[in-house]
Design a protein around this motif. Structure first.
Motif, PDB file in Angstrom:
ATOM      1  N   CYS A  78      67.106  53.156   4.945  1.00 18.75           N
ATOM      2  CA  CYS A  78      67.770  53.791   6.079  1.00 18.75           C
ATOM      3  C   CYS A  78      67.152  53.253   7.361  1.00 18.75           C
ATOM      4  O   CYS A  78      65.941  53.362   7.564  1.00 18.75           O
ATOM      5  CB  CYS A  78      67.627  55.308   6.015  1.00 18.75           C
ATOM      6  SG  CYS A  78      68.328  56.175   7.448  1.00 18.75           S
ATOM      7  N   ALA A  79      67.977  52.680   8.207  1.00 23.90           N
ATOM      8  CA  ALA A  79      67.537  52.225   9.528  1.00 23.90           C
ATOM      9  C   ALA A  79      68.387  52.924  10.582  1.00 23.90           C
ATOM     10  O   ALA A  79      69.619  52.865  10.528  1.00 23.90           O
ATOM     11  CB  ALA A  79      67.677  50.707   9.650  1.00 23.90           C
ATOM     12  N   ILE A  80      67.731  53.606  11.505  1.00 26.73           N
ATOM     13  CA  ILE A  80      68.410  54.257  12.624  1.00 26.73           C
ATOM     14  C   ILE A  80      67.811  53.674  13.897  1.00 26.73           C
ATOM     15  O   ILE A  80      66.691  54.006  14.283  1.00 26.73           O
ATOM     16  CB  ILE A  80      68.240  55.780  12.581  1.00 26.73           C
ATOM     17  CG1 ILE A  80      68.799  56.330  11.252  1.00 26.73           C
ATOM     18  CG2 ILE A  80      68.943  56.438  13.767  1.00 26.73           C
ATOM     19  CD1 ILE A  80      68.658  57.825  11.104  1.00 26.73           C
ATOM     20  N   SER A  81      68.550  52.768  14.495  1.00 24.27           N
ATOM     21  CA  SER A  81      68.037  52.032  15.656  1.00 24.27           C
ATOM     22  C   SER A  81      68.995  52.217  16.824  1.00 24.27           C
ATOM     23  O   SER A  81      70.002  51.528  16.933  1.00 24.27           O
ATOM     24  CB  SER A  81      67.854  50.545  15.327  1.00 24.27           C
ATOM     25  OG  SER A  81      69.063  49.981  14.851  1.00 24.27           O
ATOM     26  N   SER A  82      68.683  53.174  17.678  1.00 27.48           N
ATOM     27  CA  SER A  82      69.519  53.460  18.841  1.00 27.48           C
ATOM     28  C   SER A  82      69.175  52.521  19.988  1.00 27.48           C
ATOM     29  O   SER A  82      68.016  52.147  20.177  1.00 27.48           O
ATOM     30  CB  SER A  82      69.310  54.905  19.296  1.00 27.48           C
ATOM     31  OG  SER A  82      69.612  55.815  18.261  1.00 27.48           O
ATOM     32  N   ASP A  83      70.186  52.156  20.772  1.00 26.64           N
ATOM     33  CA  ASP A  83      69.922  51.472  22.029  1.00 26.64           C
ATOM     34  C   ASP A  83      69.210  52.441  22.965  1.00 26.64           C
ATOM     35  O   ASP A  83      69.274  53.658  22.779  1.00 26.64           O
ATOM     36  CB  ASP A  83      71.227  50.986  22.647  1.00 26.64           C
ATOM     37  CG  ASP A  83      71.837  49.836  21.869  1.00 26.64           C
ATOM     38  OD1 ASP A  83      71.066  49.063  21.279  1.00 26.64           O
ATOM     39  OD2 ASP A  83      73.071  49.724  21.842  1.00 26.64           O
ATOM     40  N   PRO A  84      68.526  51.946  23.981  1.00 27.21           N
ATOM     41  CA  PRO A  84      67.719  52.826  24.837  1.00 27.21           C
ATOM     42  C   PRO A  84      68.549  53.915  25.526  1.00 27.21           C
ATOM     43  O   PRO A  84      69.726  53.728  25.838  1.00 27.21           O
ATOM     44  CB  PRO A  84      67.117  51.860  25.866  1.00 27.21           C
ATOM     45  CG  PRO A  84      67.193  50.515  25.242  1.00 27.21           C
ATOM     46  CD  PRO A  84      68.409  50.531  24.384  1.00 27.21           C
ATOM     47  N   GLY A 112      71.461  58.684  -0.009  1.00 24.42           N
ATOM     48  CA  GLY A 112      71.201  58.971  -1.412  1.00 24.42           C
ATOM     49  C   GLY A 112      70.436  57.874  -2.130  1.00 24.42           C
ATOM     50  O   GLY A 112      70.123  56.815  -1.563  1.00 24.42           O
ATOM     51  N   THR A 113      70.171  58.111  -3.398  1.00 22.10           N
ATOM     52  CA  THR A 113      69.400  57.206  -4.239  1.00 22.10           C
ATOM     53  C   THR A 113      69.982  55.790  -4.232  1.00 22.10           C
ATOM     54  O   THR A 113      71.180  55.600  -4.451  1.00 22.10           O
ATOM     55  CB  THR A 113      69.372  57.730  -5.687  1.00 22.10           C
ATOM     56  OG1 THR A 113      68.786  59.037  -5.686  1.00 22.10           O
ATOM     57  CG2 THR A 113      68.574  56.821  -6.595  1.00 22.10           C
ATOM     58  N   GLU A 114      69.129  54.808  -3.906  1.00 21.88           N
ATOM     59  CA  GLU A 114      69.448  53.379  -3.913  1.00 21.88           C
ATOM     60  C   GLU A 114      70.516  52.985  -2.896  1.00 21.88           C
ATOM     61  O   GLU A 114      70.986  51.847  -2.911  1.00 21.88           O
ATOM     62  CB  GLU A 114      69.852  52.911  -5.312  1.00 21.88           C
ATOM     63  CG  GLU A 114      68.724  53.039  -6.335  1.00 21.88           C
ATOM     64  CD  GLU A 114      69.094  52.485  -7.693  1.00 21.88           C
ATOM     65  OE1 GLU A 114      70.294  52.184  -7.910  1.00 21.88           O
ATOM     66  OE2 GLU A 114      68.191  52.335  -8.532  1.00 21.88           O
ATOM     67  N   ALA A 115      70.906  53.894  -2.013  1.00 22.87           N
ATOM     68  CA  ALA A 115      71.862  53.544  -0.964  1.00 22.87           C
ATOM     69  C   ALA A 115      71.152  52.786   0.150  1.00 22.87           C
ATOM     70  O   ALA A 115      69.925  52.837   0.286  1.00 22.87           O
ATOM     71  CB  ALA A 115      72.531  54.802  -0.422  1.00 22.87           C
ATOM     72  N   ALA A 116      71.924  52.069   0.959  1.00 23.18           N
ATOM     73  CA  ALA A 116      71.372  51.295   2.075  1.00 23.18           C
ATOM     74  C   ALA A 116      72.261  51.501   3.289  1.00 23.18           C
ATOM     75  O   ALA A 116      73.431  51.089   3.295  1.00 23.18           O
ATOM     76  CB  ALA A 116      71.277  49.815   1.716  1.00 23.18           C
ATOM     77  N   LEU A 117      71.718  52.125   4.327  1.00 26.14           N
ATOM     78  CA  LEU A 117      72.492  52.476   5.513  1.00 26.14           C
ATOM     79  C   LEU A 117      71.790  52.007   6.773  1.00 26.14           C
ATOM     80  O   LEU A 117      70.579  52.188   6.930  1.00 26.14           O
ATOM     81  CB  LEU A 117      72.668  53.997   5.582  1.00 26.14           C
ATOM     82  CG  LEU A 117      73.290  54.549   6.878  1.00 26.14           C
ATOM     83  CD1 LEU A 117      74.760  54.153   6.992  1.00 26.14           C
ATOM     84  CD2 LEU A 117      73.141  56.070   6.948  1.00 26.14           C
ATOM     85  N   HIS A 118      72.563  51.421   7.673  1.00 27.45           N
ATOM     86  CA  HIS A 118      72.092  51.146   9.029  1.00 27.45           C
ATOM     87  C   HIS A 118      72.990  51.904   9.990  1.00 27.45           C
ATOM     88  O   HIS A 118      74.207  51.686  10.041  1.00 27.45           O
ATOM     89  CB  HIS A 118      72.142  49.652   9.349  1.00 27.45           C
ATOM     90  CG  HIS A 118      71.662  49.333  10.736  1.00 27.45           C
ATOM     91  ND1 HIS A 118      72.097  48.236  11.445  1.00 27.45           N
ATOM     92  CD2 HIS A 118      70.777  49.975  11.550  1.00 27.45           C
ATOM     93  CE1 HIS A 118      71.497  48.215  12.632  1.00 27.45           C
ATOM     94  NE2 HIS A 118      70.705  49.267  12.719  1.00 27.45           N
ATOM     95  N   LEU A 119      72.396  52.812  10.753  1.00 31.62           N
ATOM     96  CA  LEU A 119      73.111  53.597  11.747  1.00 31.62           C
ATOM     97  C   LEU A 119      72.618  53.179  13.124  1.00 31.62           C
ATOM     98  O   LEU A 119      71.414  53.224  13.398  1.00 31.62           O
ATOM     99  CB  LEU A 119      72.868  55.089  11.525  1.00 31.62           C
ATOM    100  CG  LEU A 119      73.575  56.060  12.479  1.00 31.62           C
ATOM    101  CD1 LEU A 119      75.083  55.984  12.304  1.00 31.62           C
ATOM    102  CD2 LEU A 119      73.088  57.484  12.227  1.00 31.62           C
ATOM    103  N   THR A 120      73.539  52.754  13.972  1.00 28.55           N
ATOM    104  CA  THR A 120      73.162  52.317  15.303  1.00 28.55           C
ATOM    105  C   THR A 120      74.170  52.819  16.315  1.00 28.55           C
ATOM    106  O   THR A 120      75.163  53.480  15.940  1.00 28.55           O
ATOM    107  CB  THR A 120      73.029  50.781  15.363  1.00 28.55           C
ATOM    108  OG1 THR A 120      72.507  50.383  16.635  1.00 28.55           O
ATOM    109  CG2 THR A 120      74.368  50.094  15.142  1.00 28.55           C
ATOM    110  N   THR A 121      73.927  52.576  17.587  1.00 29.77           N
ATOM    111  CA  THR A 121      74.827  53.005  18.643  1.00 29.77           C
ATOM    112  C   THR A 121      75.644  51.837  19.153  1.00 29.77           C
ATOM    113  O   THR A 121      75.284  50.677  18.958  1.00 29.77           O
ATOM    114  CB  THR A 121      74.034  53.630  19.810  1.00 29.77           C
ATOM    115  OG1 THR A 121      72.999  52.722  20.204  1.00 29.77           O
ATOM    116  CG2 THR A 121      73.404  54.946  19.392  1.00 29.77           C
TER     117      THR A 121
END
Length: 282
Positions: free
Chosen positions: A118-124, A81-90
């Motif tokens: 928003c950062a979505i950085s999966s391991d290989p 959402g607006t002004e939110a900060a999320l990092h999603l990883t594995t």
């Protein structure tokens, strides 16, 4: 009594699972407002790891099974959402097993609201012999929002059988909220191409899309140096329609590639958030 086939038997047509995660800003930080996660996926509780930016929420998505199997169809919806900060990883690399004539599919749907990160950085993804994997990501990103999207592969033959994976197919589509297409990135790599030097002497590769306003983008040299210092071979180019940057990386193995992905995240987060991000322990 009739016994049911095991999940690895030839009679299994694969699993279908959906997960939906909604992150919003509330009370001065980003919170997990809603989540609906089906087996075999699991999302951990939220972590606030960055002392200089305590509003940033970090989530780890995990698999409760042994990786991706033939015919699996997994879908993940991420709404920031607006002004939110999320990092999603594995939590670790994901093993992709033999496709048995079929294909494993993983779909990702992302919405990044105004002034959000928003950062979505999966391991290989670790491709075993016969693995057949398709990744399909669609992102809708606000004009003043930031999205980092990373995926990659590593080749592994645990029994030294001499057989490669079947195929690795990717598609990444980035749009504006008004429906305007910013970029469409497609890739396809067949296991047999490795014998013809498709990756040179390397056994792992990754791509990173960084969509951001100009003042939130890192320098090209800082990205390449960060990845190179980890042992990767990296190249950076500008994305179409002034959308941001595209990073390509090659590495000798999955471990080196994982460190390169982490380094790219660090550089991108520093430019977008204005602070050094803490290490994401796994």
């Amino acid at each position: 009594m009739q016994s049911l086939p095991l999940s690895s038997s030839a009679f299994d047509t694969g699993r279908t699972a959906e997960a939906h995660v909604v992150a919003e800003r509330a009370g001065g930080r980003t919170i997990l407002r809603r989540q609906h996660v089906g087996y075999p996926l699991h999302v951990t509780r939220g972590f606030y790891l960055d002392a200089a930016r305590p509003d940033v929420l970090t989530l780890y998505i995990q698999s409760a099974s042994g990786g991706l199997y033939a015919g699996d169809r997994l879908t993940l919806d991420v709404d920031v959402g607006t002004e939110a900060a999320l990092h999603l990883t594995t939590q670790a690399a994901t093993v992709v097993h033999h496709g048995r004539g079929g294909r494993s599919m993983q779909q990702l749907r992302i919405r990044v609201g105004p002034r959000a990160f928003c950062a979505i950085s999966s391991d290989p993804y670790v491709l075993f012999p016969g693995a057949n994997l398709a990744l399909d990501a669609t992102a809708v990103v606000g004009e003043d929002a930031v999205l980092l999207l990373v995926d990659g592969l590593a080749v592994h033959d645990p029994r030294c059988s001499g057989h490669g994976f079947a195929e690795y197919v990717t598609q990444q589509r980035v749009m504006r909220p008004d429906g305007r297409l910013l970029l469409l990135d497609r890739g396809r790599l067949a296991g047999g191409q490795l014998r013809n030097g498709a990756l040179g002497t390397m056994a792992a590769a990754a791509s990173a899309l960084l969509v951001a306003p100009r003042d939130k983008l890192p320098g090209i040299l800082s990205l390449t140096q960060a990845a190179d210092e980890c042992g990767c071979l990296a190249g950076v180019s500008e994305a179409p329609n002034q959308a941001g940057l595209v990073v390509r990386m090659l590495a000798p193995d999955g471990g080196v590639l994982t460190r390169g992905i982490e380094a790219v995240f660090q550089v991108a987060a520093r430019a977008a958030l204005g602070v050094e991000a803490a290490r994401r322990r796994k």
